[in-house]
Design a protein around this motif. Structure first.
Motif, PDB file in Angstrom:
ATOM      1  N   GLN A   1       0.686  -1.200  -0.151  1.00 13.28           N
ATOM      2  CA  GLN A   1       0.101  -0.299  -0.367  1.00 13.28           C
ATOM      3  C   GLN A   1       1.000   1.614   0.224  1.00 13.28           C
ATOM      4  N   TYR A   2       2.324   0.932   0.505  1.00 14.00           N
ATOM      5  CA  TYR A   2       3.603   2.720   0.388  1.00 14.00           C
ATOM      6  C   TYR A   2       3.068   2.447  -1.314  1.00 14.00           C
ATOM      7  N   GLY A   3       3.321   1.978  -2.237  1.00 16.28           N
ATOM      8  CA  GLY A   3       3.411   1.758  -4.061  1.00 16.28           C
ATOM      9  C   GLY A   3       4.310   1.203  -3.900  1.00 16.28           C
TER      10      GLY A   3
ATOM     11  N   ASP B   1       5.541   1.960  14.449  1.00 18.87           N
ATOM     12  CA  ASP B   1       5.906   3.274  14.061  1.00 18.87           C
ATOM     13  C   ASP B   1       7.294   3.467  13.059  1.00 18.87           C
ATOM     14  N   GLU B   2       8.063   2.900  13.909  1.00 18.01           N
ATOM     15  CA  GLU B   2       9.509   2.623  13.386  1.00 18.01           C
ATOM     16  C   GLU B   2       9.208   2.029  12.098  1.00 18.01           C
ATOM     17  N   ILE B   3       8.662   1.485  11.367  1.00 13.75           N
ATOM     18  CA  ILE B   3       8.452  -0.041  10.378  1.00 13.75           C
ATOM     19  C   ILE B   3       7.863   1.839   9.506  1.00 13.75           C
TER      20      ILE B   3
ATOM     21  N   PHE C   1       9.486   3.378   6.039  1.00 13.31           N
ATOM     22  CA  PHE C   1       8.672   2.880   4.931  1.00 13.31           C
ATOM     23  C   PHE C   1       8.435   4.377   4.141  1.00 13.31           C
ATOM     24  N   ASP C   2       8.340   5.400   4.704  1.00  9.43           N
ATOM     25  CA  ASP C   2       8.572   6.534   4.649  1.00  9.43           C
ATOM     26  C   ASP C   2       9.844   7.096   3.843  1.00  9.43           C
ATOM     27  N   ASP C   3      11.223   6.211   4.800  1.00  9.30           N
ATOM     28  CA  ASP C   3      12.287   6.545   4.245  1.00  9.30           C
ATOM     29  C   ASP C   3      12.336   5.846   2.185  1.00  9.30           C
TER      30      ASP C   3
ATOM     31  N   GLY D   1      15.054  10.081   4.367  1.00 11.38           N
ATOM     32  CA  GLY D   1      14.773  10.082   2.944  1.00 11.38           C
ATOM     33  C   GLY D   1      15.235  10.795   2.025  1.00 11.38           C
ATOM     34  N   GLU D   2      14.988  12.162   2.472  1.00  9.26           N
ATOM     35  CA  GLU D   2      15.241  12.881   1.026  1.00  9.26           C
ATOM     36  C   GLU D   2      16.843  13.434   1.094  1.00  9.26           C
TER      37      GLU D   2
END
Length: 573
Positions: free
Chosen positions: A186-188, A213-215, A219-221, A263-264
């Protein structure tokens, strides 16, 4: 008529199976394969094929496993299969029947075959086996989890990565694993990408709800770097490629970089993950980690200044003085440094620069220069053709080359250069007093570091008293533990008399130090004697001194310390 070239001959089968089953170059393999001396060499390939088929049939028909998974186990358990075959008398006409009969009356440990088939090295399997279970049905959760993961698309022979990385994955219900995998999609990310991510970060599948939360931050990164900055377009569409690139990303989290915060930064410098292999990336990062600074800061340095990865950090030659001058050290400080640390001066390889700087207590200064825009200096440094060339060192080096044991001695010399000692005559003097292989000298050096001795202090001690390394690491560990923990000695006190470590612990260091402490506790001795005065003084002078301190002191020494070398102060109270 079929072409003869399409029919595998016995010889071609032998070549194929020899490559697959008898290669001893497998990574992390430290145990020899079972020998099939009971089977003539020309029949071994055929015998192995027959054994694979019987084993697959055993797991499918006898143990009721789905055929696909039974075949996975039968064809991917090389070591265990050969161990089984080696126990069975060979008969060309009825060997499959012999294997079936053997399995009927000699139960095998199915977990051993299972673990090897999912990619766990055979030498690592023994601790994983149950003491009282040998059938997969006796712990079906492990097998059910493996089947669920394989159905999602995980390569069967890579499931061992997950098992070794997060064993709790294999205690989860298949429905829970499928649910988690669907969340990651679902994160893409596509199916293949999710598999690669899970292999590189096994905790995302095995973590408890407290780690969600850590996971999520991880996945955001990953979404930022792979999707927003389109690193995914640089990755081939297979599991191996995704696993490889995710392993490179994982390096920075292993260094301590915070999930959800980089991530950025990774996305803007995504070329790091494309241009360098995991091995090269780890090697380059290791260079900066050897400075002894916080590893998380090393990760941020590499991510923010990726051009430093292109510099030669291995083979270039540097002059210690010239290198420090190149990085902006002032003339006066440079002169003081050269006078204080003469054993560090001279030439060295750039690969040894981190320890050169640690031995000079300048690693923090150097790292700050790198962070604050001076990183380009690391790539632009070039040594002059005759700069800092020590002729005495070169002459001694020629003598080493002409000696009876040049390789042995060069390895000891490499150890000294590796901890920061330069190409100078003082290094050669230290070398002449060192005994033992270079590897053992490094172990002893590391032992003292782990015991609490500062890197720079230890190098200074070694330059004064090289013989401290001419003893086993365990002995050094005991001495350091006694002096630092039991006696409360400071590093400066030990550095003032490093030769203390050359004395016998039980016959000299321990009884004398304990006796001196007891004298102080009884207020018999008004002075705090130095370590050298306590340990290095001859027996005669030692007795004369304690007689002057108190008339009863010699009797206490003989009765409670000299006769019982392991006695403690408690015996006197």
């Amino acid at each position: 008529m079929l072409s003869r070239s399409k029919t595998p001959t016995l010889q071609s089968l032998y070549v194929i199976l020899k490559l697959k089953f008898f290669s001893t170059n497998t990574k992390n393999t430290h145990q020899k394969l079972p020998t099939l001396y009971k089977i003539p060499a020309k029949y071994r390939p055929q015998a192995i094929l027959q054994a694979q088929e019987v084993l697959t049939d055993y797991f499918h028909n006898t143990r009721s496993l789905p055929f696909t998974f039974a075949e996975y186990i039968g064809k991917n358990s090389r070591f265990s299969l050969l161990g089984l075959v080696s126990k069975i008398p060979f008969s060309r006409s009825c060997f499959p029947n012999s294997i079936q009969r053997f399995l009927r009356y000699h139960p095998i440990n199915e977990f051993e075959f299972f673990f090897e088939s999912i990619g766990v090295n055979h030498v690592e399997i023994s601790p994983m086996l149950h003491t009282n279970k040998c059938f997969l049905c006796e712990d079906s959760k492990v097998f059910d989890a493996a089947c669920a993961l394989a159905c999602f698309g995980f390569p069967w022979n890579k499931l061992g990565i997950l098992y070794k990385g997060q064993v709790s994955i294999f205690s989860k219900e298949p429905c829970e694993l499928r649910y988690r995998l669907s969340l990651f999609e679902q994160y893409g990310f596509g199916n293949v990408a999710v598999i690669g991510i899970c292999l590189a970060f096994p905790h995302v599948l095995g973590g408890t709800s407290g780690f969600l939360d850590e996971i999520d931050m991880l996945f955001d990164d990953l979404k930022r770097v792979f999707l927003d900055f389109d690193l995914a377009s640089e990755v081939e569409g297979n599991v191996d490629a995704w696993f490889e690139i995710c392993r490179k990303v994982a390096i920075f989290y292993e260094l301590g970089c915070e999930k959800g915060k980089i991530g950025e930064l990774m996305g803007r410098n995504k070329s790091i993950f494309v241009d360098y292999s995991e091995e090269v990336l780890a090697q380059k990062i290791g260079f900066f980690c050897r400075l002894g600074v916080r590893k998380a800061e090393v990760g941020l340095l590499v991510l923010s200044k990726p051009e430093i990865l292109s510099f030669d950090l291995e083979d270039r030659v540097i002059s210690t003085v010239g290198f420090l001058k190149h990085f902006g050290m002032g003339v006066n400080k440079l002169k003081l440094t050269a006078q204080t640390y003469q054993y560090i001066m001279g030439r060295n390889r750039i690969a040894n620069v981190p320890h050169v700087l640690r031995s000079l207590d300048l690693s923090e200064w150097f790292f700050d220069r790198l962070k604050n825009g001076g990183h380009g200096l690391l790539g632009s440094y070039v040594i002059g053709s005759v700069e800092d060339f020590d002729e005495d060192y070169a002459e001694q080096l020629q003598k080493i080359q002409a000696s009876r044991t040049p390789v042995y001695t060069r390895r000891k010399l490499s150890f000294l250069h590796g901890i920061g000692f330069g190409e100078n005559n003082l290094t050669m003097k230290v070398l002449s007093q060192l005994h033992g292989p270079g590897v053992e000298l490094q172990e002893r050096f590391d032992c003292l570091l782990c015991g609490g001795v500062n890197f720079s202090t230890l190098c200074r001690m070694l330059s004064v008293s090289p013989k401290i390394l001419n003893q086993k690491a365990q002995i050094l560990e005991q001495k350091i533990k006694f002096l630092f923990l039991d006696m409360g000695l400071s590093q400066d006190e030990l550095c003032a008399f490093p030769a203390c470590l050359c004395y016998d612990l039980e016959k000299r260091i321990m009884p004398r130090c304990q006796f001196h402490r007891w004298l102080r506790e009884q207020d018999w001795c008004p002075y705090e004697y130095s370590l050298a005065s306590i340990v290095a003084t001859s027996d005669k002078m030692f007795m004369d001194r304690i007689s002057d301190i108190h008339p009863d002191a010699p009797k206490k020494w003989f009765d409670c310390f000299l006769k019982e070398k392991h006695s403690t102060v408690a015996k006197l109270k």
